[in-house]
Design an enzyme around this catalytic site. Structure first.
Site, PDB file in Angstrom:
ATOM      1  N   GLY A   1       0.849  -1.194   0.000  1.00  0.00           N
ATOM      2  CA  GLY A   1       0.000   0.000   0.000  1.00  0.00           C
ATOM      3  C   GLY A   1       0.875   1.231   0.000  1.00  0.00           C
ATOM      4  O   GLY A   1       2.067   1.159   0.343  1.00  0.00           O
TER       5      GLY A   1
ATOM      6  N   ASP B   1     -19.480 -12.746 -21.006  1.00  0.00           N
ATOM      7  CA  ASP B   1     -19.968 -12.766 -19.620  1.00  0.00           C
ATOM      8  C   ASP B   1     -21.474 -13.019 -19.543  1.00  0.00           C
ATOM      9  O   ASP B   1     -21.921 -13.869 -18.776  1.00  0.00           O
ATOM     10  CB  ASP B   1     -19.639 -11.443 -18.911  1.00  0.00           C
ATOM     11  CG  ASP B   1     -18.190 -11.056 -19.103  1.00  0.00           C
ATOM     12  OD1 ASP B   1     -17.392 -11.955 -19.421  1.00  0.00           O
ATOM     13  OD2 ASP B   1     -17.858  -9.865 -18.950  1.00  0.00           O
ATOM     14  N   SER B   2     -22.245 -12.286 -20.347  1.00  0.00           N
ATOM     15  CA  SER B   2     -23.699 -12.491 -20.244  1.00  0.00           C
ATOM     16  C   SER B   2     -24.071 -13.863 -20.797  1.00  0.00           C
ATOM     17  O   SER B   2     -25.015 -14.500 -20.324  1.00  0.00           O
ATOM     18  CB  SER B   2     -24.478 -11.366 -20.921  1.00  0.00           C
ATOM     19  OG  SER B   2     -24.320 -11.391 -22.312  1.00  0.00           O
TER      20      SER B   2
ATOM     21  N   CYS C   1       5.452  -5.890   1.467  1.00  0.00           N
ATOM     22  CA  CYS C   1       5.768  -4.447   1.485  1.00  0.00           C
ATOM     23  C   CYS C   1       5.051  -3.752   2.662  1.00  0.00           C
ATOM     24  O   CYS C   1       5.363  -4.035   3.807  1.00  0.00           O
ATOM     25  CB  CYS C   1       5.432  -3.841   0.136  1.00  0.00           C
ATOM     26  SG  CYS C   1       6.286  -2.282  -0.136  1.00  0.00           S
ATOM     27  N   TYR C   2       4.050  -2.922   2.395  1.00  0.00           N
ATOM     28  CA  TYR C   2       3.341  -2.265   3.512  1.00  0.00           C
ATOM     29  C   TYR C   2       2.786  -3.319   4.479  1.00  0.00           C
ATOM     30  O   TYR C   2       2.828  -3.148   5.703  1.00  0.00           O
ATOM     31  CB  TYR C   2       2.193  -1.405   2.969  1.00  0.00           C
ATOM     32  CG  TYR C   2       1.377  -0.736   4.057  1.00  0.00           C
ATOM     33  CD1 TYR C   2       1.741   0.513   4.555  1.00  0.00           C
ATOM     34  CD2 TYR C   2       0.253  -1.366   4.592  1.00  0.00           C
ATOM     35  CE1 TYR C   2       1.008   1.118   5.556  1.00  0.00           C
ATOM     36  CE2 TYR C   2      -0.486  -0.773   5.602  1.00  0.00           C
ATOM     37  CZ  TYR C   2      -0.111   0.476   6.081  1.00  0.00           C
ATOM     38  OH  TYR C   2      -0.836   1.073   7.076  1.00  0.00           O
TER      39      TYR C   2
ATOM     40  N   GLU D   1       4.571 -10.830  -6.598  1.00  0.00           N
ATOM     41  CA  GLU D   1       3.475 -10.958  -7.562  1.00  0.00           C
ATOM     42  C   GLU D   1       3.784 -10.353  -8.930  1.00  0.00           C
ATOM     43  O   GLU D   1       3.110 -10.639  -9.899  1.00  0.00           O
ATOM     44  CB  GLU D   1       2.187 -10.344  -6.977  1.00  0.00           C
ATOM     45  CG  GLU D   1       2.181  -8.829  -6.786  1.00  0.00           C
ATOM     46  CD  GLU D   1       2.822  -8.354  -5.477  1.00  0.00           C
ATOM     47  OE1 GLU D   1       3.644  -9.089  -4.905  1.00  0.00           O
ATOM     48  OE2 GLU D   1       2.516  -7.224  -5.039  1.00  0.00           O
TER      49      GLU D   1
ATOM     50  N   SER E   1     -26.364  -9.645 -23.983  1.00  0.00           N
ATOM     51  CA  SER E   1     -25.729  -8.883 -25.064  1.00  0.00           C
ATOM     52  C   SER E   1     -25.113  -9.831 -26.078  1.00  0.00           C
ATOM     53  O   SER E   1     -24.875  -9.462 -27.221  1.00  0.00           O
ATOM     54  CB  SER E   1     -24.636  -7.985 -24.492  1.00  0.00           C
ATOM     55  OG  SER E   1     -23.566  -8.786 -24.015  1.00  0.00           O
TER      56      SER E   1
ATOM     57  N   LYS F   1     -11.893 -13.191 -15.970  1.00  0.00           N
ATOM     58  CA  LYS F   1     -12.364 -13.512 -17.325  1.00  0.00           C
ATOM     59  C   LYS F   1     -11.891 -14.892 -17.820  1.00  0.00           C
ATOM     60  O   LYS F   1     -12.669 -15.643 -18.400  1.00  0.00           O
ATOM     61  CB  LYS F   1     -11.864 -12.434 -18.282  1.00  0.00           C
ATOM     62  CG  LYS F   1     -12.474 -12.481 -19.654  1.00  0.00           C
ATOM     63  CD  LYS F   1     -13.547 -11.455 -19.752  1.00  0.00           C
ATOM     64  CE  LYS F   1     -14.117 -11.275 -21.117  1.00  0.00           C
ATOM     65  NZ  LYS F   1     -15.191 -10.267 -21.068  1.00  0.00           N
TER      66      LYS F   1
ATOM     67  N   HIS G   1       8.056  -7.395  -4.112  1.00  0.00           N
ATOM     68  CA  HIS G   1       6.765  -7.837  -4.646  1.00  0.00           C
ATOM     69  C   HIS G   1       6.906  -9.149  -5.434  1.00  0.00           C
ATOM     70  O   HIS G   1       7.311  -9.118  -6.597  1.00  0.00           O
ATOM     71  CB  HIS G   1       6.171  -6.745  -5.541  1.00  0.00           C
ATOM     72  CG  HIS G   1       5.720  -5.558  -4.756  1.00  0.00           C
ATOM     73  ND1 HIS G   1       4.471  -5.473  -4.212  1.00  0.00           N
ATOM     74  CD2 HIS G   1       6.378  -4.440  -4.383  1.00  0.00           C
ATOM     75  CE1 HIS G   1       4.362  -4.343  -3.540  1.00  0.00           C
ATOM     76  NE2 HIS G   1       5.511  -3.695  -3.624  1.00  0.00           N
TER      77      HIS G   1
END
Ligand code: XMP
Length: 527
Positions: A59, A238-239, A90-91, A182, A234, A383, A180
């Protein structure tokens, strides 16, 4: 059997989402919550899950500042008492030190970017790395550092500047990393997170798409019972996945509504309707609202105004349809939406919503008048995970591979006012462009591609005649999640081909240009 999960407490790092992604890539379920959430609430919402470990994110604040985001020592002790391993990054690492009585202060030497570490002693996190090397190239981004470490924590590495860059308390299962793991610039970053997730937290029961589907189907069925649910379809990934999943649970109690706004691509609405009828025998109500949308957009040039008009019109049409269904069938109590995890993260962020660059909207925006209860079966997924679920549900890969298409459709790809003629022209250009990408096997290498109709005309010579016609721009980007993007580097042969093909096939275009801007500074769409 319960699925194991790793909780990530967010302290505002720009990388928090990346931590969740990295862990999900290991097929381990992980979830981000704001640092100030209560653990009871998290656990209550995760009844089918087993909490195996916690990560405190980085952060931008300093732990010694009065108003920096902090949890109580009691909160940390809850994890220690319950033998749930904790990793601070980190933070998050500074916070652990601070809560256990150590001291953090501003560093004289700040470390940003690549830094070399010396691994000092065997640590559970470095156990395998130490077989290969004692030095590690990592990604740092900190201005504070540890001045005094509480005695229960042991230093496991120092940076080239002699700053403590990691610690561990084997006895209490607490770990801290100043760097980090990640981000992909950190060597062995994934391995370090893997050691934490599998060796330290002993995570075993992985996230399984098939169990996810079963759980969702059962819970949706139990929730909806004899009522109806509606969904704005749509035709995007996703839909579509949300529709097929919910349909599996409640069959014809699900009513999908597809609105043709007239801003769709060539044959798109027709194909969507056929696809759902043929493959899933689903009820899809079709609403042709082309005239309405085009009339409302007449003379509108400003991008934000266009977006707002389109968003509002979608909601109006959807609301009317939903009310009609409610009158006709009764008992419509639920609204299904294909919300994904990145949207959820954004909305639960304790920092509040970020600056609005564009007013995004999705088909089926919430009709609040109707008092419908939301069902968002994909809200825990990224996704790529949605695509996996879609595959298991039998959705053809043609649909799952589709590039994203924005809710406001072609209207935000026609710069200036939107007319039927312009829409027709852009539809044809887009059709040729996208088909050519498929022919050249480029479609799957590109995250999103589309054509834009520019509000200028240019002079050309065609045959022996002067022409004064439209200019179209081709955009293609690679991206992971649409948040940042790089323009795609086409080969010269392809560019020659597509430029000729468009100009020779489409009357009204005499110039093709290519967009070579990344995001940032540009956005993916032009408006
Ligand atoms: P930008 O242009 O903001 O786009 O870089 C990032 C991604 O979002 C898509 N996009 C939208 N999607 N409703 C949507 O569902 C919208 O209003 C909208 N606007 C942009 C865009 O196509 C890209 O994939």
């Amino acid at each position: 059997m319960k699925t194991d999960f790793i909780l990530i407490l967010d302290f505002g790092s720009q990388y928090t989402q990346l931590i969740a992604r990295r862990i999900r890539e290991m097929l381990v379920y992980s979830e981000i919550q704001p640092y100030n959430c209560t653990i009871e609430k998290v656990l209550a919402s995760k009844k089918n899950y087993n909490l195996k470990g916690v990560i405190f994110s980085g952060g931008p604040a300093s732990v010694f500042e009065k108003n920096s985001p902090k949890i109580s020592t009691e909160y940390l002790n809850y994890f220690i008492r319950n033998k749930i391993p904790v990793l601070g990054i980190c933070y998050g690492m500074h916070l652990i030190v601070h809560l256990l009585g150590g001291v953090i202060s501003k560093s004289k030497i700040k470390e940003y970017g690549h830094t070399i570490l010396n691994l000092k002693r065997s640590s559970k996190l470095f156990i395998n790395i130490l077989k290969h090397t004692c030095t590690l190239k990592v990604w740092m981004s900190h201005g504070d550092s540890i001045k005094k470490l509480p005695s229960i924590l042991k230093v496991t590495s120092l940076s080239q500047n002699n700053i403590i860059s990691s610690f561990e308390s084997e006895q209490k299962n607490i770990f801290g990393l100043q760097f980090h793991p990640e981000v992909h610039h950190t060597d062995y970053g994934k391995e370090i997170l893997k050691e934490f997730v599998f060796n330290v937290c002993e995570t075993k029961n992985l996230f399984k798409p098939s169990s996810f589907i079963k759980e969702k189907v059962d819970s949706i069925r139990n929730e909806v019972k004899d009522n109806y649910a509606i969904l704005g379809l749509s035709g995007g990934v996703d839909s579509t996945v949300a529709a097929v999943l919910v349909h599996k649970a409640i069959k014809d109690k699900l009513i999908c509504i597809h609105i043709d706004s007239g801003l769709m691509r060539k044959n798109e609405s027709r194909d969507i309707m056929n696809f759902f009828k043929k493959n899933f025998k689903m009820t899809v109500d079709f609403v042709n609202a082309e005239n309405l949308f085009i009339n409302k957009l007449k003379g509108v040039i400003d991008p934000e105004q266009k977006r707002k008009i389109i968003g509002r019109t979608f909601i109006d049409v959807f609301e009317n349809e939903a009310l009609r269904i409610k009158k006709h069938k009764g008992n419509v109590k639920f609204l299904v939406q294909g919300t994904l995890y990145p949207d959820v993260i954004e909305s639960v962020s304790f920092r509040g919503p970020s600056v609005t660059i564009k007013s995004h909207h999705n088909v089926g925006g919430l009709p609040d008048k109707m008092n419908l209860k939301l069902i968002e079966p994909l809200r825990e997924l990224f996704k790529d995970e949605v695509r996996k679920i879609g595959k298991l549900l039998g959705i053809p890969s043609d649909i799952l591979r589709r590039h994203p298409f924005p809710g406001p459709g072609l209207a935000i790809r026609i710069i200036g006012d939107v007319t039927r003629d312009k829409l027709e022209l852009l539809r044809e250009v887009d059709y040729i462009y996208i088909n050519s990408l498929k022919e050249f096997n480029l479609y799957d290498k590109i995250w999103q591609a589309f054509a834009v109709l520019l509000p200028v005309r240019s002079v050309g010579v065609m045959g022996d005649h002067r022409s004064y016609e439209n200019v179209v721009c081709l955009r293609a980007v690679t991206s992971l999640d649409g948040m940042t993007a790089d323009f795609y580097h086409f080969k010269r042969e392809y560019l020659t081909y597509i430029s000729n093909k468009i100009i020779n096939s489409i009357k009204g275009v005499n110039r093709v240009v290519v967009d070579i801007t990344s995001k940032p500074p540009a956005t993916i769409e032009w408006e």
